[in-house]
Design a protein around this motif. Structure first.
Motif, PDB file in Angstrom:
ATOM      1  N   LEU A   1       1.256  -8.640   2.226  1.00 52.82           N
ATOM      2  CA  LEU A   1       2.267  -8.128   1.129  1.00 52.82           C
ATOM      3  C   LEU A   1       3.471  -7.073   1.643  1.00 52.82           C
ATOM      4  CD1 LEU A   1       2.004  -8.016  -1.975  1.00 52.82           C
ATOM      5  CD2 LEU A   1       0.682  -6.077  -1.997  1.00 52.82           C
ATOM      6  N   GLU A   2       3.197  -6.617   2.814  1.00 57.97           N
ATOM      7  CA  GLU A   2       4.274  -5.724   3.173  1.00 57.97           C
ATOM      8  C   GLU A   2       5.674  -6.735   3.466  1.00 57.97           C
ATOM      9  OE1 GLU A   2       0.548  -3.788   4.470  1.00 57.97           O
ATOM     10  OE2 GLU A   2       1.293  -5.774   4.468  1.00 57.97           O
ATOM     11  N   ASP A   3       5.410  -7.784   3.652  1.00 56.00           N
ATOM     12  CA  ASP A   3       6.506  -8.838   3.986  1.00 56.00           C
ATOM     13  C   ASP A   3       6.777  -9.466   2.605  1.00 56.00           C
ATOM     14  OD1 ASP A   3       6.992  -8.356   6.682  1.00 56.00           O
ATOM     15  OD2 ASP A   3       5.252  -9.539   7.096  1.00 56.00           O
TER      16      ASP A   3
ATOM     17  N   PRO B   1      -1.282   2.141   4.603  1.00 53.95           N
ATOM     18  CA  PRO B   1      -1.608   1.557   5.988  1.00 53.95           C
ATOM     19  C   PRO B   1      -2.827   0.859   5.791  1.00 53.95           C
ATOM     20  CG  PRO B   1      -0.338   3.694   6.302  1.00 53.95           C
ATOM     21  CD  PRO B   1      -0.802   3.869   4.819  1.00 53.95           C
ATOM     22  N   GLY B   2      -2.926  -0.572   6.301  1.00 54.20           N
ATOM     23  CA  GLY B   2      -4.020  -1.072   6.522  1.00 54.20           C
ATOM     24  C   GLY B   2      -4.927  -1.384   5.105  1.00 54.20           C
TER      25      GLY B   2
END
Length: 364
Positions: free
Chosen positions: A294-296, A318-319
């Motif tokens: 999802l970060e990308d 994070p994570g």
């Protein structure tokens, strides 16, 4: 003297031949450069991109569902040329199309575009976007993005949590609220997306959220749905504990689960398949995001939809999106292989359509 004169003439003749050959070579080069394809010389060339896609088969879909020639809402940000899209998103759509064509999986990959599906799809007419909700995959944040785009609030931070899922107040119309012709128009022309995650990890998330933590504003999960599952699927009738994951798995894997689903109503959206929720083989989605990346994917979706300059996806802790293999194995460690196989048989379409591997503990 005569011999010397003859040799002189021979050298002159030889030099003249060399000169003629040299001029011919120069002229030939000049002609080649002059008449060469202008796209290949003197003009800025695009780099050649070699991919596995040499020929993309056209997907047969009903005429009203066929991809339009040009996506108006995505404009500058989204190219019609699939090769220009990031390879990972192109591969996801190609995999989806291939699995949809697999007749052996047809019962697990196809569903009617019913009111149940249309109720899951939220509409942003202002920016020509459709978002299919797949619960337990971080959908709350995407709904906040659309709420801001629709103008109900000026920023994500201003949206009260109790408003996000209140469909009377959040300003998010469902696709089912439109006429048939308006639905078809939006399905044809709008940017369409949804998010998936590993199917078994999603089921664990649904179980924890609805039957373990059980928010106070959703009492029906613990007091109505859980007892219904226990009465039907608990092997040890003397056990008095609340709903266990084993009970939940046995219910979901039962081929005759639908008689309970009807009683539970729309509450089942938290654990039914992506196929049942979004009809990915019937609706030509533009992008399919994965929770694990999802970060990308979130910035890509915003850019592809042409809204990245208007709103940002909320910060991802994070994570939080990383697939937790240890957790999944721990939850399934006490479940019989028979029940796990029956569960996988129901969700196999989701695994295959979106490229998730069959769990190792099912193969051993």
């Amino acid at each position: 003297w005569l011999m010397s004169d003859n040799m002189h003439h021979q050298w002159l003749l030889l030099a003249a031949c060399f000169w003629v050959i040299f001029m011919f070579m120069v002229a030939s080069k000049f002609i080649t450069l002059t008449f060469k394809d202008p796209d290949g010389y003197g003009a800025k060339q695009e780099p050649l991109i070699l991919t596995a896609v040499t020929k993309v088969e056209e997907v047969h879909v009903p005429e009203e569902k066929r991809w339009p020639e040009e996506f108006q809402p995505t404009g500058k940000a989204f190219s019609r040329n699939l090769i220009r899209q990031p390879l990972v998103h192109m591969e996801r759509l190609e995999l989806l199309r291939n699995v949809c064509r697999d007749t052996a999986l047809r019962n697990l990959s196809h569903t009617a575009v019913s009111k149940f599906v249309l109720d899951r799809i939220f509409v942003c007419d202002k920016h020509k976007i459709l978002f299919c909700q797949t619960p337990k995959v971080g959908n709350t944040q995407w709904k906040k993005v659309l709420i801001v785009l629709n103008g109900a609030f000026s920023s994500i931070e201003e949206i009260p949590e109790n408003i996000v899922h209140d469909h009377e107040k959040n300003g998010l119309p469902r696709l089912s609220s439109f006429s048939d012709s308006e639905i078809k128009k939006r399905l044809n022309l709008y940017f369409k997306f949804f998010i998936v995650r590993d199917p078994f990890e999603r089921l664990i998330s649904a179980f924890k959220d609805k039957f373990v933590h059980n928010p106070r504003f959703e009492p029906w999960y613990r007091h109505e749905i859980a007892p219904g599952i226990i009465r039907k699927y608990r092997k040890n009738r003397t056990e008095t504990k609340g709903l266990q994951f084993e009970d939940f798995v046995r219910y979901l894997g039962d081929p005759n689960h639908r008689w309970l689903d009807v009683q539970f109503g729309d509450h089942i959206i938290h654990w039914v398949t992506y196929v049942e929720l979004c009809a990915p083989c019937e609706i030509a989605y533009t992008v399919i995001g994965h929770h694990e990346t999802l970060e990308d994917d979130a910035p890509y979706i915003l850019k592809a939809a042409g809204i990245d300059h208007l709103v940002s996806y909320p910060t991802i802790p994070p994570g939080i999106t990383v697939y937790n293999k240890t957790k999944v194995e721990r939850y399934f460690s006490g479940i019989s292989k028979r029940d796990i196989r029956r569960l996988y048989a129901r969700f196999e379409g989701d695994f295959k359509l979106f490229g998730y591997r069959e769990p190792d503990f099912l193969l051993n």
